[in-house]
Write a protein that holds these residues in place. Sequence first.
Motif, PDB file in Angstrom:
ATOM      1  N   HIS A   1     -16.249  22.567  93.323  1.00  0.00           N
ATOM      2  CA  HIS A   1     -16.426  21.118  93.244  1.00  0.00           C
ATOM      3  C   HIS A   1     -15.096  20.398  93.454  1.00  0.00           C
ATOM      4  O   HIS A   1     -14.997  19.469  94.269  1.00  0.00           O
ATOM      5  N   ILE A   2     -14.065  20.847  92.752  1.00  0.00           N
ATOM      6  CA  ILE A   2     -12.747  20.200  92.845  1.00  0.00           C
ATOM      7  C   ILE A   2     -12.156  20.364  94.245  1.00  0.00           C
ATOM      8  O   ILE A   2     -11.434  19.481  94.733  1.00  0.00           O
ATOM      9  N   SER A   3     -12.504  21.458  94.920  1.00  0.00           N
ATOM     10  CA  SER A   3     -11.948  21.705  96.256  1.00  0.00           C
ATOM     11  C   SER A   3     -12.401  20.663  97.274  1.00  0.00           C
ATOM     12  O   SER A   3     -11.799  20.522  98.346  1.00  0.00           O
ATOM     13  N   THR A   4     -13.455  19.913  96.953  1.00  0.00           N
ATOM     14  CA  THR A   4     -13.953  18.884  97.879  1.00  0.00           C
ATOM     15  C   THR A   4     -13.216  17.553  97.707  1.00  0.00           C
ATOM     16  O   THR A   4     -13.381  16.650  98.534  1.00  0.00           O
ATOM     17  N   TYR A   5     -12.443  17.417  96.656  1.00  0.00           N
ATOM     18  CA  TYR A   5     -11.804  16.133  96.355  1.00  0.00           C
ATOM     19  C   TYR A   5     -10.835  15.682  97.440  1.00  0.00           C
ATOM     20  O   TYR A   5     -10.789  14.502  97.799  1.00  0.00           O
ATOM     21  N   TYR A   6     -10.018  16.626  97.923  1.00  0.00           N
ATOM     22  CA  TYR A   6      -8.929  16.248  98.836  1.00  0.00           C
ATOM     23  C   TYR A   6      -9.455  15.532 100.078  1.00  0.00           C
ATOM     24  O   TYR A   6      -8.971  14.452 100.437  1.00  0.00           O
ATOM     25  N   THR A   7     -10.464  16.117 100.725  1.00  0.00           N
ATOM     26  CA  THR A   7     -11.030  15.507 101.935  1.00  0.00           C
ATOM     27  C   THR A   7     -11.633  14.145 101.612  1.00  0.00           C
ATOM     28  O   THR A   7     -11.465  13.181 102.377  1.00  0.00           O
ATOM     29  N   TYR A   8     -12.336  14.063 100.481  1.00  0.00           N
ATOM     30  CA  TYR A   8     -12.943  12.788 100.070  1.00  0.00           C
ATOM     31  C   TYR A   8     -11.874  11.719  99.873  1.00  0.00           C
ATOM     32  O   TYR A   8     -12.017  10.582 100.365  1.00  0.00           O
ATOM     33  N   LEU A   9     -10.793  12.064  99.185  1.00  0.00           N
ATOM     34  CA  LEU A   9      -9.760  11.074  98.861  1.00  0.00           C
ATOM     35  C   LEU A   9      -9.002  10.590 100.095  1.00  0.00           C
ATOM     36  O   LEU A   9      -8.471   9.474 100.094  1.00  0.00           O
ATOM     37  N   GLN A  10      -8.944  11.409 101.148  1.00  0.00           N
ATOM     38  CA  GLN A  10      -8.277  10.969 102.373  1.00  0.00           C
ATOM     39  C   GLN A  10      -8.939   9.721 102.949  1.00  0.00           C
ATOM     40  O   GLN A  10      -8.293   8.925 103.630  1.00  0.00           O
ATOM     41  N   GLY A  11     -10.223   9.539 102.660  1.00  0.00           N
ATOM     42  CA  GLY A  11     -10.929   8.346 103.134  1.00  0.00           C
ATOM     43  C   GLY A  11     -10.757   7.147 102.230  1.00  0.00           C
ATOM     44  O   GLY A  11     -11.279   6.060 102.528  1.00  0.00           O
ATOM     45  N   HIS A  12     -10.022   7.321 101.123  1.00  0.00           N
ATOM     46  CA  HIS A  12      -9.852   6.225 100.169  1.00  0.00           C
ATOM     47  C   HIS A  12      -8.393   6.003  99.777  1.00  0.00           C
ATOM     48  O   HIS A  12      -8.115   5.376  98.757  1.00  0.00           O
ATOM     49  N   THR A  13      -7.465   6.518 100.568  1.00  0.00           N
ATOM     50  CA  THR A  13      -6.049   6.240 100.307  1.00  0.00           C
ATOM     51  C   THR A  13      -5.720   4.810 100.737  1.00  0.00           C
ATOM     52  O   THR A  13      -6.427   4.207 101.550  1.00  0.00           O
ATOM     53  N   THR A  14      -4.639   4.289 100.203  1.00  0.00           N
ATOM     54  CA  THR A  14      -4.237   2.920 100.546  1.00  0.00           C
ATOM     55  C   THR A  14      -3.925   2.795 102.035  1.00  0.00           C
ATOM     56  O   THR A  14      -4.284   1.799 102.670  1.00  0.00           O
TER      57      THR A  14
ATOM     58  N   GLY B   1       2.783 -11.734 105.695  1.00  0.00           N
ATOM     59  CA  GLY B   1       3.476 -11.014 104.637  1.00  0.00           C
ATOM     60  C   GLY B   1       2.586 -10.825 103.421  1.00  0.00           C
ATOM     61  O   GLY B   1       1.397 -11.152 103.434  1.00  0.00           O
ATOM     62  N   ILE B   2       3.182 -10.278 102.363  1.00  0.00           N
ATOM     63  CA  ILE B   2       2.486 -10.046 101.096  1.00  0.00           C
ATOM     64  C   ILE B   2       3.224 -10.797 100.002  1.00  0.00           C
ATOM     65  O   ILE B   2       4.435 -10.617  99.827  1.00  0.00           O
ATOM     66  N   ILE B   3       2.511 -11.648  99.308  1.00  0.00           N
ATOM     67  CA  ILE B   3       3.101 -12.349  98.163  1.00  0.00           C
ATOM     68  C   ILE B   3       2.955 -11.449  96.941  1.00  0.00           C
ATOM     69  O   ILE B   3       1.871 -10.972  96.619  1.00  0.00           O
TER      70      ILE B   3
ATOM     71  N   ILE C   1       2.834   0.221 100.000  1.00  0.00           N
ATOM     72  CA  ILE C   1       2.269   1.052 101.078  1.00  0.00           C
ATOM     73  C   ILE C   1       1.815   0.185 102.248  1.00  0.00           C
ATOM     74  O   ILE C   1       2.068   0.506 103.413  1.00  0.00           O
ATOM     75  N   ILE C   2       1.161  -0.925 101.955  1.00  0.00           N
ATOM     76  CA  ILE C   2       0.717  -1.828 103.024  1.00  0.00           C
ATOM     77  C   ILE C   2       1.924  -2.429 103.741  1.00  0.00           C
ATOM     78  O   ILE C   2       1.947  -2.533 104.971  1.00  0.00           O
ATOM     79  N   SER C   3       2.933  -2.799 102.963  1.00  0.00           N
ATOM     80  CA  SER C   3       4.149  -3.376 103.540  1.00  0.00           C
ATOM     81  C   SER C   3       4.791  -2.434 104.552  1.00  0.00           C
ATOM     82  O   SER C   3       5.172  -2.840 105.655  1.00  0.00           O
ATOM     83  N   ILE C   4       4.874  -1.154 104.210  1.00  0.00           N
ATOM     84  CA  ILE C   4       5.534  -0.174 105.079  1.00  0.00           C
ATOM     85  C   ILE C   4       4.681   0.152 106.302  1.00  0.00           C
ATOM     86  O   ILE C   4       5.189   0.267 107.425  1.00  0.00           O
ATOM     87  N   ASN C   5       3.390   0.286 106.113  1.00  0.00           N
ATOM     88  CA  ASN C   5       2.531   0.812 107.177  1.00  0.00           C
ATOM     89  C   ASN C   5       1.889  -0.240 108.069  1.00  0.00           C
ATOM     90  O   ASN C   5       1.447   0.085 109.179  1.00  0.00           O
ATOM     91  N   TYR C   6       1.825  -1.506 107.618  1.00  0.00           N
ATOM     92  CA  TYR C   6       1.150  -2.521 108.459  1.00  0.00           C
ATOM     93  C   TYR C   6       1.958  -2.850 109.711  1.00  0.00           C
ATOM     94  O   TYR C   6       1.356  -2.849 110.801  1.00  0.00           O
TER      95      TYR C   6
END
Length: 335
Positions: A308-321, A5-7, A27-32
Amino acid sequence: MVLKGIISNPNAKEHRSFQIVYLWEQIISINYPLPIIPIKSYWNFLLRNINKIGIFRSLFLCINKYFPVSGVYLFFNMVAGEKGLKIERLKNVLPVIIDFWIPDERLKNFYDYYSASKCLLITSREVYEHLKQQKCPIPLAHFPLSIPNENVVEKNIYHAKEIDFLFPGRKDPVFWEYIKEYEKKHPDIEYVYQELDGTIPYYISNKRGRLKDDFFSREGYIQLLRKSRITFYATPGMDKSKEANGFNQVTPRFLELLASGCLVMGRYIENPDTDFYNLKKYCPLVKSYEDFLQVLDSFCNPKWAEQHISTYYTYLQGHTTSSRIPILKEIMQKI
């Protein structure tokens, strides 16, 4: 080892710096998936009082170290500890260490503090590599910080920008000097910066004075970021007023700025953490006022900025919780 669990500290979400931790837990609680177990206030009271009596403290630490456990509980540990008795010292707790500012001469205190831990989850790649180099006797794993999924907007959705420049946290003194110099030749610019009323942050515009919106809540804070066009980011070690002891770990604010569609210029020292987050690509490094003007020239080019901003979405998909959950599961298989 089984993760049971998560404390969680149920009061933490009332403080802005902890609100993102609350979202990570959800997010971890729901998806783990994992249950969330609130810290009972009596646990902290009990540990504080055990710590005051030497014989009880020694007995507790001995039991804690050698008593067998069948599983562990994840706990986001805001600042790495060195002394006292707190819940992250329990053997069945798996600490996720967020901020680490401990100099080498005090590392023994750190090792003693977490000596019962099955593993330390270190969020900063810079700190993780440093502790490995220092031959940390406790097992380590890199568990990077992330951006809550809900803060990453859909691809090709852009926010209307109202503020030219934003200092989202404490004013970096170098960027503050640059913006004041720039303002002399461009008096029409608007910049917004943070001040504190006790512990509560508020924001001031050089054109409109104190902003009346609620920026203490996470929702209000994210809305402010989304209204801002160009923002300034500096890693903790660049702020001489903060005792970072030379560490320059990347904070979640960097990801929040990208998720809000901001153009970001930065001051940082390149290290394993800035490499991990690829700061050089998404946050141009500014070392002088001339660099500042050059980066600003690119930012003010609409075609360049949009691309430049158009590249953010793909990048952030690799850093979501949610993207961190496979990493967590892999860590648990190795413990």
